[in-house]
Design a protein around this motif. Sequence first.
Motif, PDB file in Angstrom:
ATOM      1  N   ALA A  92      44.123 -33.732  17.019  1.00  0.00           N
ATOM      2  CA  ALA A  92      44.928 -34.945  17.160  1.00  0.00           C
ATOM      3  C   ALA A  92      44.308 -36.105  16.389  1.00  0.00           C
ATOM      4  O   ALA A  92      45.009 -36.871  15.712  1.00  0.00           O
ATOM      5  N   ARG A  93      42.991 -36.253  16.471  1.00  0.00           N
ATOM      6  CA  ARG A  93      42.303 -37.362  15.801  1.00  0.00           C
ATOM      7  C   ARG A  93      42.445 -37.271  14.282  1.00  0.00           C
ATOM      8  O   ARG A  93      42.632 -38.285  13.602  1.00  0.00           O
ATOM      9  N   LEU A  94      42.370 -36.056  13.765  1.00  0.00           N
ATOM     10  CA  LEU A  94      42.427 -35.856  12.327  1.00  0.00           C
ATOM     11  C   LEU A  94      43.849 -35.725  11.792  1.00  0.00           C
ATOM     12  O   LEU A  94      44.060 -35.779  10.585  1.00  0.00           O
ATOM     13  N   GLY A  95      44.803 -35.536  12.696  1.00  0.00           N
ATOM     14  CA  GLY A  95      46.178 -35.307  12.264  1.00  0.00           C
ATOM     15  C   GLY A  95      46.341 -33.963  11.582  1.00  0.00           C
ATOM     16  O   GLY A  95      47.150 -33.813  10.658  1.00  0.00           O
ATOM     17  N   ALA A  96      45.587 -32.964  12.039  1.00  0.00           N
ATOM     18  CA  ALA A  96      45.631 -31.639  11.426  1.00  0.00           C
ATOM     19  C   ALA A  96      46.950 -30.941  11.742  1.00  0.00           C
ATOM     20  O   ALA A  96      47.495 -31.075  12.836  1.00  0.00           O
ATOM     21  N   ALA A  97      47.441 -30.181  10.772  1.00  0.00           N
ATOM     22  CA  ALA A  97      48.711 -29.477  10.945  1.00  0.00           C
ATOM     23  C   ALA A  97      48.548 -28.173  11.698  1.00  0.00           C
ATOM     24  O   ALA A  97      49.526 -27.626  12.228  1.00  0.00           O
ATOM     25  N   ALA A  98      47.324 -27.645  11.744  1.00  0.00           N
ATOM     26  CA  ALA A  98      47.064 -26.371  12.420  1.00  0.00           C
ATOM     27  C   ALA A  98      45.581 -26.263  12.692  1.00  0.00           C
ATOM     28  O   ALA A  98      44.770 -27.021  12.134  1.00  0.00           O
ATOM     29  N   VAL A  99      45.214 -25.329  13.568  1.00  0.00           N
ATOM     30  CA  VAL A  99      43.799 -25.063  13.842  1.00  0.00           C
ATOM     31  C   VAL A  99      43.536 -23.592  13.574  1.00  0.00           C
ATOM     32  O   VAL A  99      44.351 -22.721  13.919  1.00  0.00           O
ATOM     33  N   ILE A 100      42.404 -23.315  12.942  1.00  0.00           N
ATOM     34  CA  ILE A 100      42.060 -21.953  12.523  1.00  0.00           C
ATOM     35  C   ILE A 100      40.803 -21.524  13.261  1.00  0.00           C
ATOM     36  O   ILE A 100      39.808 -22.265  13.304  1.00  0.00           O
ATOM     37  N   VAL A 101      40.831 -20.334  13.837  1.00  0.00           N
ATOM     38  CA  VAL A 101      39.693 -19.840  14.609  1.00  0.00           C
ATOM     39  C   VAL A 101      39.427 -18.389  14.251  1.00  0.00           C
ATOM     40  O   VAL A 101      40.307 -17.671  13.763  1.00  0.00           O
ATOM     41  N   GLY A 102      38.196 -17.959  14.513  1.00  0.00           N
ATOM     42  CA  GLY A 102      37.832 -16.568  14.295  1.00  0.00           C
ATOM     43  C   GLY A 102      38.063 -15.753  15.542  1.00  0.00           C
ATOM     44  O   GLY A 102      37.912 -16.248  16.666  1.00  0.00           O
ATOM     45  N   GLY A 103      38.423 -14.491  15.374  1.00  0.00           N
ATOM     46  CA  GLY A 103      38.752 -13.664  16.519  1.00  0.00           C
ATOM     47  C   GLY A 103      37.566 -12.995  17.177  1.00  0.00           C
ATOM     48  O   GLY A 103      37.729 -12.355  18.211  1.00  0.00           O
ATOM     49  N   SER A 104      36.361 -13.108  16.607  1.00  0.00           N
ATOM     50  CA  SER A 104      35.210 -12.419  17.188  1.00  0.00           C
ATOM     51  C   SER A 104      34.839 -13.002  18.535  1.00  0.00           C
ATOM     52  O   SER A 104      34.838 -14.216  18.721  1.00  0.00           O
ATOM     53  N   GLY A 105      34.504 -12.140  19.460  1.00  0.00           N
ATOM     54  CA  GLY A 105      34.135 -12.571  20.811  1.00  0.00           C
ATOM     55  C   GLY A 105      34.619 -11.537  21.808  1.00  0.00           C
ATOM     56  O   GLY A 105      35.084 -10.479  21.439  1.00  0.00           O
ATOM     57  N   GLY A 106      34.536 -11.834  23.088  1.00  0.00           N
ATOM     58  CA  GLY A 106      35.013 -10.889  24.099  1.00  0.00           C
ATOM     59  C   GLY A 106      36.497 -11.044  24.318  1.00  0.00           C
ATOM     60  O   GLY A 106      37.100 -12.021  23.915  1.00  0.00           O
TER      61      GLY A 106
END
Length: 288
Positions: A92-106
């Motif tokens: 919200a602060r950056l006005g980003a159009a999307a968020v990208i994350v990595g799928g590694s984890g449990g």
Amino acid sequence: MRLAVGYLAIPGGADAVALGVRLARSLGAELDLCLVLPLDRGIPPAVPQDTLAEQAHEWLAEGLASVPDDVVAHGHVSFNESAAEGLIHEVARLGAAAVIVGGSGGGLVGNFSLGSVVNELLYSAPVPVAVAPKGTRLSTVPRVREVTCAIGERAGADTLLDAAVRAARAADVPLRLVSLVALDPMYGTLRGDADAVLERAMAHAHHVLEEAKAYLSEGFSVTSMVADGGSVEDAVSKLPWHDGDLIMVGSSRLAAPRRLFLGSTAAKMLRVLDVPMVVVPRSTEQEA
């Protein structure tokens, strides 16, 4: 356009950065690598927050160093009791159009083994969430090759189609519209005539294809197809996939307006796909 990357100095974080670079190149966007640290309250922390912040900036510098020179990237360190909430705040602060994350984890099995932060984002984010499968960092594909959109008839389908059309047009890549049909007579509403179910799916796919063509310039590559199988996993696995492809899916009808809620179909697809998945929130128009 700005794209936020949920960054951690682990392989999943590198996968997220790699997908972010691919999307940024394709969409002409800038990257914001966001590292959210836990906000300690009450008991004195084992590691002082100043020391932790210093270490975080070093980790972030490593992440930024992995971004090629042709992509503009910025780094941000913040504190929050919840990593997912912290990322949403940064978006919200950056006005980003999307968020990208990595799928590694449990979590879910398969190429997308989701951790708690990614799971929480997939049930609460107000913007599209792109999930990079494990090993994305090892790919040499520089840009998106093709956008696949999993079309349906439920609320939110128009929002998803619009997002997929805009993404394909911005990246100047082909758009593939896919209707997935699980012909399992034991479950759901598909207990009747399989031929009738497929006929309806093909008619819907053709209708959506014509709708998409109306938004795209003449000569733009857009196709539609129906993939069927004994389950959603079986159907999606029958589709041809290539490195550089991505699939866009809609949020569940249970989602609050402008929020995500990962539906059962998308969750099943995550178990078998090895291409990035982008989950698109519902808009307020589908609130009913």
